[in-house]
Design an enzyme around this catalytic site. Structure first.
Site: not given
Ligand code: ADP
Length: 407
Positions: A11, A18, A94, A182, A211, A242, A284-285, A380
């Site tokens: 990916n 990934k 992916r 997604h 995410g 974004r 980053d949350m 995924e």
């Protein structure tokens, strides 16, 4: 493990790779998953190798991940160290864009590669990296089956009314449509619902994949009806960096009045906006939740507000709501965001059980909630491994493209 077929999953993002290794003898079983991030800058490697094996986490030298090709070589070296006997029978990729026609995984023939190159302008930031990853994998595994799994494929069941923009018709025919992304994640969640909660699966479900990239999808009977992303993965919810939905008039203003070039606007919309842009702090949350500054809180407020708006819109598209499912790094881990999204949503049938939410249960709605609320970790890579396995079996037993029920 020696004789069991093995699939490698890849990916390739704009600055990350990934990878996963799956044994695909029976149902795919994960042997390893890993991530190389900050390719071309200060690359880092993380990998895990199943229960009982210590995970790996180390900085890489610039030469080990100068580009996607060297990052793949590094990932393969790590996998070989741990699984010296494993030989990939198939490589599953992916791929962000499958255009209007690919509604399922495809074996990567020269003709399919040509079509994916043709689609590159639709996803100029991601598709070239996906193609580079495929080319590097073909070079590394010339005998393996190469399979592409598209982020757009799952959404090809959208009704046309949700596929069009109100532009002159010729642009629809040229491919200017709402594709949705997604898809591998939504495919996985649909499969999990069918397995663990078949009645919910058959109903009207909204999945919130939250995410670093974030989108939502409305499904009926496991099929996509509507999604928040459109022509590109920029639309819909605000994301780590974004913008999410934006009035296109802003682009005209930035170009004509602020003197920005289109490339500068694109860079700002993709890489400097969203949570990072609004908070001025981080994409980053976790960092935003910990910061507690007014700007960080405003960024969180906007993220939550847009999710709640889309929830209402998607429920209207579905004609009601039977379940909301959270997934993705934020959806799976942030009890705060889940709580805030569901707050006061009784009018749409959602009633969160705070204790279940805090405990990290799968079912986090109250027993009396009209619609269910669930948390399901997405996977995924497993969806890619399953597609690779299907193609390996087809090579053994014939040819053809797997039907949607095998996606
Ligand atoms: P990607 O789209 O890159 O695959 P992920 O699905 O891994 O991203 O999600 C990354 C996001 O998940 C980041 O914003 C990160 O802060 C967030 N996240 C991960 N763990 C937590 C947590 N415990 N609380 C809040 N946010 C979290």
């Amino acid at each position: 493990m020696t004789n069991t077929p093995v699939a490698l999953t890849l990916n390739a993002g704009s600055s990350s790779l990934k990878f996963g290794l799956f044994s695909i003898g029976a149902a795919p079983v994960e042997m390893a998953v890993g991530l190389i991030e900050s390719i071309g800058k200060t690359p880092k490697l993380k990998a895990s190798f199943g229960p009982g094996m210590p995970p790996l986490s180390r900085d890489l030298t610039p030469a080990e991940a100068r580009d996607h090709k060297s990052a793949l070589a590094t990932a393969l070296a790590v996998l070989r160290q741990h699984f010296p006997e494993a030989k990939a029978t198939a490589v599953g990729h992916r791929v962000v864009h499958g255009g209007p026609s690919y509604d399922r995984p495809m074996r990567l023939t020269p003709e399919v590669m040509e079509e994916l190159r043709r689609l590159s302008p639709f996803a100029p930031i991601h598709q070239p990296h996906n193609l580079a990853g495929i080319e590097a994998a073909i070079e590394a595994f010339p005998d393996a089956l190469q399979v592409a799994c598209f982020d757009t494929a799952f959404h090809r069941t959208h009704p046309k009314v949700n596929d069009v923009f109100a532009l002159p018709r010729a642009y629809y025919d040229k491919g200017v449509r709402r594709y949705g992304f997604h898809g591998l994640s939504y495919d996985y969640i649909g499969g999990e619902l069918k397995r663990i909660a078949p009645l919910i699966h058959d109903g009207r479900v909204i999945v919130a994949h939250l995410g670093n990239g974030a989108s939502m999808c409305g499904m009926i009977n496991g099929r996509s009806v509507a999604s928040t992303m459109g022509f590109t993965a920029l639309d819909g919810l605000p994301m780590g960096t974004r913008t999410g939905q934006i009035d296109p008039g802003v682009i005209f203003y930035l170009v004509q009045q602020e003197g920005m070039s289109i490339d500068e606007v694109r860079e700002m919309f993709y890489s400097k906006s969203g949570l990072l842009g609004l908070s001025g702090l981080s994409n980053d949350m976790r960092a935003l939740e910990a910061a507690g500054t007014a700007q960080a809180n405003e960024a969180i407020d906007y993220f939550v507000f847009r999710i709640r708006r889309e929830l209402g819109g998607l429920a209207a598209a579905l004609g009601g709501l039977d379940a909301l499912v959270f997934c993705g790094g934020i959806g799976e881990n942030s009890r705060l965001i889940r709580e805030r999204v569901c707050e006061g949503m009784g009018w749409i049938g959602l009633e969160l059980d705070r204790e279940r939410n805090a405990a990290g249960d799968t079912m986090i709605s109250t027993d009396l909630s009209r619609a269910r609320i669930m948390v399901i970790p997405t996977n995924e890579e497993l969806v890619i491994a399953r597609a690779a396995k299907t193609f390996v079996e087809m090579r053994q037993g014939g040819s053809g493209i797997p039907g949607p029920d095998q996606r």
